[in-house]
Write an enzyme that holds these catalytic residues in place. Structure first.
Site, PDB file in Angstrom:
ATOM      1  N   SER A  20      96.595  23.698 123.899  1.00 16.97           N
ATOM      2  CA  SER A  20      98.016  22.889 123.882  1.00 16.97           C
ATOM      3  C   SER A  20      97.780  21.574 123.940  1.00 16.97           C
ATOM      4  O   SER A  20      98.466  20.404 123.307  1.00 16.97           O
ATOM      5  CB  SER A  20      98.784  23.704 124.883  1.00 16.97           C
ATOM      6  OG  SER A  20      99.085  25.133 124.543  1.00 16.97           O
ATOM      7  N   ASP A 315     101.347  33.823 126.382  1.00 12.84           N
ATOM      8  CA  ASP A 315      99.761  34.187 125.353  1.00 12.84           C
ATOM      9  C   ASP A 315      99.004  35.164 126.184  1.00 12.84           C
ATOM     10  O   ASP A 315      97.987  35.645 125.366  1.00 12.84           O
ATOM     11  CB  ASP A 315      99.314  32.799 125.266  1.00 12.84           C
ATOM     12  CG  ASP A 315     100.029  31.777 124.284  1.00 12.84           C
ATOM     13  OD1 ASP A 315     100.807  32.289 123.336  1.00 12.84           O
ATOM     14  OD2 ASP A 315      99.756  30.914 124.159  1.00 12.84           O
ATOM     15  N   LYS A 342     104.688  35.602 116.632  1.00  9.08           N
ATOM     16  CA  LYS A 342     103.447  34.905 117.062  1.00  9.08           C
ATOM     17  C   LYS A 342     102.451  35.362 115.783  1.00  9.08           C
ATOM     18  O   LYS A 342     102.997  35.487 114.901  1.00  9.08           O
ATOM     19  CB  LYS A 342     102.644  35.579 118.302  1.00  9.08           C
ATOM     20  CG  LYS A 342     103.444  35.103 119.454  1.00  9.08           C
ATOM     21  CD  LYS A 342     103.601  33.606 119.812  1.00  9.08           C
ATOM     22  CE  LYS A 342     104.464  33.241 121.055  1.00  9.08           C
ATOM     23  NZ  LYS A 342     104.765  32.020 121.255  1.00  9.08           N
TER      24      LYS A 342
HETATM   25  C1  S3P Z   1     102.353  26.502 122.673  1.00  7.19           C
HETATM   26  C2  S3P Z   1     103.305  27.166 122.939  1.00  7.19           C
HETATM   27  C3  S3P Z   1     103.828  28.679 122.912  1.00  7.19           C
HETATM   28  C4  S3P Z   1     102.625  29.399 122.824  1.00  7.19           C
HETATM   29  C5  S3P Z   1     101.810  28.835 121.761  1.00  7.19           C
HETATM   30  C6  S3P Z   1     101.255  27.346 122.247  1.00  7.19           C
HETATM   31  C7  S3P Z   1     102.257  25.018 122.830  1.00  7.19           C
HETATM   32  O1  S3P Z   1     104.550  28.897 121.690  1.00  7.19           O
HETATM   33  O2  S3P Z   1     103.083  30.668 122.609  1.00  7.19           O
HETATM   34  O3  S3P Z   1     100.298  29.674 121.679  1.00  7.19           O
HETATM   35  O4  S3P Z   1     101.315  24.536 122.490  1.00  7.19           O
HETATM   36  O5  S3P Z   1     103.480  24.607 122.996  1.00  7.19           O
HETATM   37  P1  S3P Z   1     106.107  28.939 121.737  1.00  7.19           P
HETATM   38  O6  S3P Z   1     106.353  27.328 122.076  1.00  7.19           O
HETATM   39  O7  S3P Z   1     106.544  29.292 120.427  1.00  7.19           O
HETATM   40  O8  S3P Z   1     106.686  29.677 122.865  1.00  7.19           O
END
Ligand code: S3P
Length: 429
Positions: A20, A315, A342
């Site tokens: 992220s 996650d 997801k």
């Molecule tokens: C992420 C946010 C999450 C997560 C994804 C990465 C991010 O998704 O599940 O693996 O980097 O902002 P969502 O924002 O859709 O919840």
């Protein structure tokens, strides 16, 4: 991939940079004034997708094993070809925020899984900000006709999503005035922290509302990306579940909006400690030690995962379902309908694999109830092309009573190409 049960794991490891954070810092560096040098950039294919898209948009990037060097952009240029976001929801959603504020047309697409995921959640706020976005039923491919003078908006997120929050904040960089994003439940806050770390002030009115006064621009710089706690999570679980294990994981990102997983395992009686905490561009980093085996029993309240903690665990939930099958009373996960959107339907895929291993599972629209403790049986498992399912069930395979096989396990490359090599390196006889 064939996996045998093991007795314990031990050693000192580090995991690659957080996915992220890597997406965000690459986009920040591409838009910044001046050059940036990023160390420990994620090795995930997903982050490779973000870098390739930036290159297609005219950003100069030099990637070596040690560092990713990004030349601050004199402005993005339109890409004649569609931008391929691969399997990466973060690339598609957050980059859409950037492109919504550019004066040209872009097309974003991705693999079959990504093309089946909901994009209406970014199309709505970015359209309110002035972009014209076309899609088929709210799914990719999407065509964005950007507006370089976007409107500052106040937007309340209908679903907790850091990707949507981030898309709005990136678009807000070019808006004149105050953009405010309000969440019902707090999602990961890397964008807010990194914007502040690279010179763009994002204020938190309270825990659930952030504002950005535009226009604003980043200043390039250097950063070492903290290790990805969502990758470390599989090693934490394996060590915790195998008595006699002793594992130290260095330089793990311990941002509160991501580290809830460690608190849950501790509340389940596992022996996990963190120390040496420090900051890297506002992101907390530290070392995590795991001693195998349960120290004490689990209270029944701790076995219910629901409500405000869910976005911080999002996650790790398939993995927590696996670990939950090993604790007294099992685990119930609710308020997690997002898992159905997801890389796979993670509720259905987790349930199917757990059943193959002999666990009693009840699936709900918004969650899953997993019985425990259960001695897992070695089984033929499916990754469903989803990296987090492949890794969660690799951990399950290590504690099963016989060999398992996971089909399509090479999808771990999406977030953690080193996963199986690193796992082999800590397995002790
Ligand atoms: C992420 C946010 C999450 C997560 C994804 C990465 C991010 O998704 O599940 O693996 O980097 O902002 P969502 O924002 O859709 O919840």
């Amino acid at each position: 991939m064939k996996l045998e049960p093991v007795k314990k794991i031990a050693g000192r490891i580090a995991v690659p940079g957080d996915k992220s954070i890597s997406h965000r810092v690459a986009l920040i560096a591409g838009l910044a004034m001046g050059n940036s040098e990023i160390s420990n950039f994620s090795t995930a294919l997903d982050c490779g997708s973000t870098l390739s898209c930036l290159e297609q948009l005219g950003v100069r990037i030099n990637r070596s094993e040690e560092k990713v060097r990004i030349s601050g952009s004199a402005g993005l240029k339109p890409s004649p070809a569609p931008l391929d976001c691969g399997n990466s929801g973060s690339t598609m959603r957050i980059l859409s925020g950037v492109l919504a504020a550019e004066d040209f047309i872009s097309v974003l697409t991705g693999d079959e899984s990504l093309r089946s995921r909901p994009m209406g959640r970014i199309i709505k706020p970015l359209s309110e900000m002035g972009a014209t976005i076309k899609s088929t039923d709210g799914k990719a491919p999407i065509e964005i006709c950007g507006n370089s003078s976007p409107k500052a908006i106040t937007y309340e997120l209908p679903v907790a999503s850091a990707q949507v929050k981030s898309a709005i904040l990136f678009a807000a960089l070019k808006a004149r005035g105050t953009t405010r994003v309000i969440e019902k439940v707090k999602s990961r806050d890397h964008t807010e922290r990194l914007f502040n770390g690279f010179g763009v002030n994002v204020k938190s009115d309270d825990d659930l509302s952030v504002t950005l006064d535009g226009p604003a621009r980043f200043t390039g710089g250097s950063m070492t990306v903290p290790g990805d706690i969502s990758s470390a999570a599989y090693f934490v679980a394996a060590a915790a579940l195998l008595p006699g294990s002793n594992l130290l994981i260095h330089n793990v990102g311990l941002n509160k909006t991501r580290a809830e997983y460690l608190s849950v395992l501790t509340s389940w009686g596992f022996q996990i400690s963190t120390n040496g905490q420090r900051d890297e561009r506002n992101e907390p980093v530290g070392d995590v030690r795991i001693i195998g085996g349960v120290e004490r029993g689990v209270t029944s309240a701790a076995r219910n995962l629901k409500g405000a903690s869910i976005p911080s665990l999002i996650d790790e939930l398939p993995l927590l379902a696996v670990v939950g099958s090993q604790i007294d009373g099992g685990v119930e996960i609710r308020d997690a309908a997002e898992l159905r959107h997801k890389e796979s339907d993670r509720l259905a895929c987790t349930a199917e694999n757990l059943r193959e291993m002999g666990v009693e599972v009840t699936e709900h629209n918004d969650g899953i109830t997993v019985a425990g403790p259960v001695r897992l049986r070695g089984a033929r498992l499916n990754s469903f092309g989803d990296h987090r399912i492949a890794m969660a069930f690799s951990v399950a395979a290590l504690i099963a009573d016989g060999p398992s096989e996971i089909s399509g396990a090479d999808c771990v490359d999406i977030s953690f190409p080193e996963f199986f090599t690193l796992l082999r390196s800590v397995i002790s006889a």
